[in-house]
Design an enzyme around this catalytic site. Sequence first.
Site, short mmCIF file in Angstrom:
data_model
loop_
_atom_site.label_atom_id
_atom_site.label_comp_id
_atom_site.label_asym_id
_atom_site.label_seq_id
_atom_site.Cartn_x
_atom_site.Cartn_y
_atom_site.Cartn_z
N ASN A 241 0.87 -1.16 -0.10
CA ASN A 241 -0.11 -0.17 0.05
C ASN A 241 0.86 1.21 -0.01
O ASN A 241 1.45 1.68 1.06
CB ASN A 241 -0.77 0.01 1.29
CG ASN A 241 -1.93 1.25 1.41
OD1 ASN A 241 -1.92 2.25 0.58
ND2 ASN A 241 -2.33 1.30 2.33
N TRP A 242 1.16 1.95 -1.31
CA TRP A 242 1.79 2.79 -1.20
C TRP A 242 1.22 4.43 -0.65
O TRP A 242 2.02 5.20 -0.64
CB TRP A 242 2.33 3.11 -2.81
CG TRP A 242 3.29 2.06 -3.32
CD1 TRP A 242 3.86 0.99 -2.62
CD2 TRP A 242 3.72 2.10 -4.68
NE1 TRP A 242 4.48 0.14 -3.49
CE2 TRP A 242 4.47 0.77 -4.59
CE3 TRP A 242 3.57 2.73 -6.10
CZ2 TRP A 242 4.92 0.36 -5.77
CZ3 TRP A 242 3.97 2.33 -7.08
CH2 TRP A 242 5.02 1.00 -7.19
N LYS A 243 0.29 4.26 -0.33
CA LYS A 243 -0.54 5.28 -0.06
C LYS A 243 -0.37 6.60 -0.83
O LYS A 243 -0.17 6.34 -1.93
CB LYS A 243 -0.22 5.64 1.55
CG LYS A 243 -0.19 4.27 2.49
CD LYS A 243 -0.44 4.51 3.76
CE LYS A 243 -0.40 3.41 4.81
NZ LYS A 243 -0.27 3.57 6.24
N HIS B 149 -9.58 1.05 4.96
CA HIS B 149 -8.27 1.23 5.67
C HIS B 149 -8.65 2.56 6.77
O HIS B 149 -9.68 3.44 6.56
CB HIS B 149 -7.55 1.91 4.52
CG HIS B 149 -6.00 1.98 5.29
ND1 HIS B 149 -5.62 3.12 6.22
CD2 HIS B 149 -5.19 1.19 5.04
CE1 HIS B 149 -4.36 2.54 6.59
NE2 HIS B 149 -3.84 1.32 5.89
N GLU C 288 -7.27 4.74 7.75
CA GLU C 288 -6.80 6.27 7.59
C GLU C 288 -8.14 6.70 6.87
O GLU C 288 -8.27 7.95 6.90
CB GLU C 288 -5.63 6.47 6.49
CG GLU C 288 -4.19 5.93 7.28
CD GLU C 288 -3.12 5.47 6.57
OE1 GLU C 288 -3.22 5.66 5.35
OE2 GLU C 288 -2.14 5.11 7.29
N GLU D 134 -5.29 -4.59 10.83
CA GLU D 134 -4.32 -3.54 11.03
C GLU D 134 -4.72 -2.76 12.12
O GLU D 134 -5.47 -1.78 12.25
CB GLU D 134 -4.53 -2.72 9.73
CG GLU D 134 -3.81 -3.18 8.46
CD GLU D 134 -3.40 -2.21 7.28
OE1 GLU D 134 -2.28 -2.59 7.02
OE2 GLU D 134 -4.17 -1.09 7.30
N GLY E 254 2.31 2.70 10.80
CA GLY E 254 3.31 3.67 10.82
C GLY E 254 3.91 4.28 11.97
O GLY E 254 4.55 5.36 12.15
N SER F 151 3.40 -1.64 10.44
CA SER F 151 4.62 -1.60 10.92
C SER F 151 5.42 -3.00 10.30
O SER F 151 6.42 -3.25 11.14
CB SER F 151 5.21 -1.38 12.26
OG SER F 151 4.81 0.00 12.60
N GLY G 285 2.97 -0.89 4.42
CA GLY G 285 2.80 0.60 4.01
C GLY G 285 4.30 1.01 3.85
O GLY G 285 4.99 0.93 2.71
N GLY G 286 4.87 1.65 4.94
CA GLY G 286 6.08 2.44 4.68
C GLY G 286 7.25 1.43 3.99
O GLY G 286 7.88 1.88 3.19
#
Length: 259
Positions: free
Chosen positions: A9-11, A95, A97, A167, A173, A213, A234-235
């Site tokens: 997930n590159w967001k 998600h 977010e 999640e 993050g 994470s 993610g990151g």
Amino acid sequence: MRAALVVANWKMHGTVVEARALAAQVRDGLKRPRGIEVVLCPPFTALAAVAEALAGSAIGLGAQNCHWETSGAFTGEVSPAMLAEHGCRLVILGHSERRQQFQETDAQINLKVRAAFAHGLTPLLCVGESAQERSQGLTFNIVEGQLRAGLAGLSPEALGRCLVAYEPVWAIGTGVNATPAQASEVHGYLRGLLSELASKEIAQFIRILYGGSVKPENAGALLREPEIDGALVGGASLQAQTFLGIVKKAAFRGGNPKE
Ligand code: 13P
């Protein structure tokens, strides 16, 4: 055993030029993925470029959200039909977010899940509790409510084609992942609910990913848990080498004693 699935997930990261380069690096680092599926979810603006970079490879394309209508006066939205046209096979829905920052409700998420199916996309439904909810002992109530509402009204066959991601919001993050035991406990609970909603047999096929994470350093221990069928990253998916490090751990899960 369910085949491991690792989703990036590159967001809201990456210009078209950057996304194309990253997709090409992942593709080149994963010539023949064995025992594993990999899907990249770039921002909407980079879908076409990433689709092109992944053409002919075994890596799938996905998106991070969609509207539930096929078309219409919904300024700024993207429909599942538009995603399918780009070659997406999966769409991340619900998600945290989007729930927190864009006030997405369970009812809207359910409409999106159904719309995704109607256009041949696999929904990846995200659920997870906040730090406060966990500290109040509400983890199971929260994820149960989100799962039941998000998947409401689906046939057992459709349920069998869903993907779920646990999640925990406090792990996203932050660098603090859920421990393998914490994640496994919730995954087991979710699978129990899926058995109830679909059937025990169907629930055994549904992949439940862990997200929050995930890094190459913790992926091995998380993915060795029998209840953890993959990762939503993610990151660490924004660098080809770290993402490929996670994919490698997923490919060897349960198999390689040295891992
Ligand atoms: P991080 O891997 O950056 O914690 O993000 C997890 C996530 O939200 C994936 O959807």
